[in-house]
Write a protein that holds these residues in place. Sequence first.
Motif, PDB file in Angstrom:
ATOM      1  N   GLN A  78       1.776  -0.319  -0.143  1.00  0.00           N
ATOM      2  CA  GLN A  78       0.384  -0.264  -0.559  1.00  0.00           C
ATOM      3  C   GLN A  78       0.263   0.290  -1.980  1.00  0.00           C
ATOM      4  O   GLN A  78       1.056   1.116  -2.419  1.00  0.00           O
ATOM      5  CB  GLN A  78      -0.426   0.609   0.407  1.00  0.00           C
ATOM      6  N   ASN A  79      -0.740  -0.244  -2.693  1.00  0.00           N
ATOM      7  CA  ASN A  79      -1.048   0.208  -4.053  1.00  0.00           C
ATOM      8  C   ASN A  79       0.159   0.079  -4.993  1.00  0.00           C
ATOM      9  O   ASN A  79       0.494   0.982  -5.741  1.00  0.00           O
ATOM     10  CB  ASN A  79      -1.545   1.656  -4.027  1.00  0.00           C
ATOM     11  N   SER A  81       0.456  -2.796  -7.019  1.00  0.00           N
ATOM     12  CA  SER A  81       0.079  -3.814  -8.020  1.00  0.00           C
ATOM     13  C   SER A  81       0.827  -5.122  -7.804  1.00  0.00           C
ATOM     14  O   SER A  81       1.297  -5.753  -8.749  1.00  0.00           O
ATOM     15  CB  SER A  81       0.331  -3.291  -9.442  1.00  0.00           C
ATOM     16  N   GLN A 101      -1.862  -3.061   1.775  1.00  0.00           N
ATOM     17  CA  GLN A 101      -3.223  -2.904   1.265  1.00  0.00           C
ATOM     18  C   GLN A 101      -3.220  -2.405  -0.176  1.00  0.00           C
ATOM     19  O   GLN A 101      -2.207  -1.925  -0.691  1.00  0.00           O
ATOM     20  CB  GLN A 101      -4.004  -1.937   2.150  1.00  0.00           C
ATOM     21  N   ALA A 102      -4.372  -2.551  -0.835  1.00  0.00           N
ATOM     22  CA  ALA A 102      -4.554  -2.122  -2.231  1.00  0.00           C
ATOM     23  C   ALA A 102      -3.628  -2.867  -3.189  1.00  0.00           C
ATOM     24  O   ALA A 102      -3.112  -2.296  -4.134  1.00  0.00           O
ATOM     25  CB  ALA A 102      -4.368  -0.602  -2.362  1.00  0.00           C
ATOM     26  N   ASN A 103      -3.415  -4.143  -2.912  1.00  0.00           N
ATOM     27  CA  ASN A 103      -2.661  -5.023  -3.807  1.00  0.00           C
ATOM     28  C   ASN A 103      -3.472  -6.290  -4.054  1.00  0.00           C
ATOM     29  O   ASN A 103      -4.254  -6.710  -3.201  1.00  0.00           O
ATOM     30  CB  ASN A 103      -1.301  -5.406  -3.199  1.00  0.00           C
ATOM     31  N   SER A 104      -3.270  -6.914  -5.213  1.00  0.00           N
ATOM     32  CA  SER A 104      -3.987  -8.153  -5.548  1.00  0.00           C
ATOM     33  C   SER A 104      -3.160  -9.359  -5.109  1.00  0.00           C
ATOM     34  O   SER A 104      -2.739 -10.185  -5.927  1.00  0.00           O
ATOM     35  CB  SER A 104      -4.262  -8.205  -7.062  1.00  0.00           C
ATOM     36  N   PRO A 125      -5.057  -6.259   2.229  1.00  0.00           N
ATOM     37  CA  PRO A 125      -6.338  -6.126   1.524  1.00  0.00           C
ATOM     38  C   PRO A 125      -7.417  -6.895   2.287  1.00  0.00           C
ATOM     39  O   PRO A 125      -7.121  -7.865   3.000  1.00  0.00           O
ATOM     40  CB  PRO A 125      -6.062  -6.765   0.154  1.00  0.00           C
ATOM     41  N   ASN A 145     -11.873  -1.063   3.162  1.00  0.00           N
ATOM     42  CA  ASN A 145     -10.882  -1.334   2.127  1.00  0.00           C
ATOM     43  C   ASN A 145      -9.721  -2.211   2.569  1.00  0.00           C
ATOM     44  O   ASN A 145      -8.868  -2.566   1.748  1.00  0.00           O
ATOM     45  CB  ASN A 145     -10.320  -0.015   1.583  1.00  0.00           C
ATOM     46  N   ASN A 146      -9.633  -2.531   3.847  1.00  0.00           N
ATOM     47  CA  ASN A 146      -8.498  -3.320   4.321  1.00  0.00           C
ATOM     48  C   ASN A 146      -8.828  -4.005   5.634  1.00  0.00           C
ATOM     49  O   ASN A 146      -9.915  -3.819   6.192  1.00  0.00           O
ATOM     50  CB  ASN A 146      -7.259  -2.432   4.488  1.00  0.00           C
TER      51      ASN A 146
END
Length: 229
Positions: A78-79, A81, A101-104, A125, A145-146
Motif C-alpha cells: 500500500q502507498n 505509487s 490500496q493507496a496506489n494509482s 483502491p 478509501n478502499n
Amino acid sequence: MALRGLDSSLSVVPWAAALLLVLSVERALALPEICIQCPGSVQNLSEVALYCKQTSDLLLRARCCLNWKGTILGLDLQNCSLKDPGPYFPQAHTAIIIDLQANSLQGDLANTFRGFTQLQTLILPQDVNCPGGINAWDTVSFYINNQTCQEQRNLCNSTGDPEMCPENGSCAPDGPGRLQCVCAEGFHGYKCMRQGSFSLLMFFGILGSTTLSISTLLWGTQRRKAKAS
C-alpha cells in the motif's frame, strides 16, 4: 598416527557446522524481490501485519509476511505509487492476504492474479475492481478509501457444467475468476486426448535435427553466394 588423523578430522566438524550456519542465515536474509520492491516495511496496524502477528511462526520482513520456509503468505504494497504490481508480483502467488490500496493502479488486474489460488483477502483502491469481478468473491466491501475482496470462490464448484473440461481432464482453480483444465495422469496434448507420457527425448531430437538441417541449408546458401561474388 590414527589418533592424530582422527583429531584432524574432528576439528573440521565445527568449521563445517559454522559454514552451514552462515549459509542458512544468508539464505534466510535473501528476501524475494517483491518484498523489497517498495521502500519501508509493513505498517504495524495494517491488515497484513495483524494477520502475520496471529501466528508466532510467521515473520514480518520488509513488505512481506513469511513463514519459516520463506514462503510469502502476506504482501503489503500500500502507498507505493504503483501503476501496476510489477514484474516480481508473481513471486507472491502463495499469498493469503495482499494490500494494494493507496496506489494509482491502472488496467484490468484479472491476468495479474493468475495462479493466486490461495488468496483470500485483497485490499484495493476504491476505483479498482476486484479481479474476476464480484462473482469471483464471496464478499466485496466498499469503504471510503478502499475496497476489500474476501473469500475467493472456486469457480470449478460453481460453473455447474460437468462437461466444461474434456473426458480425460479435470477442472482446477487458477486464481480469482479463473480456472483451467488439467489432464489426468497419463494423458496430455490437445483436449488431453493423447495417452502416455510426453517424450522429451523425441521432442528435443526432432527440434535438434530440424535446427541442424536449417543451419546446414543456410550455411550452404551463404557459401554459394560467397563463391559467386
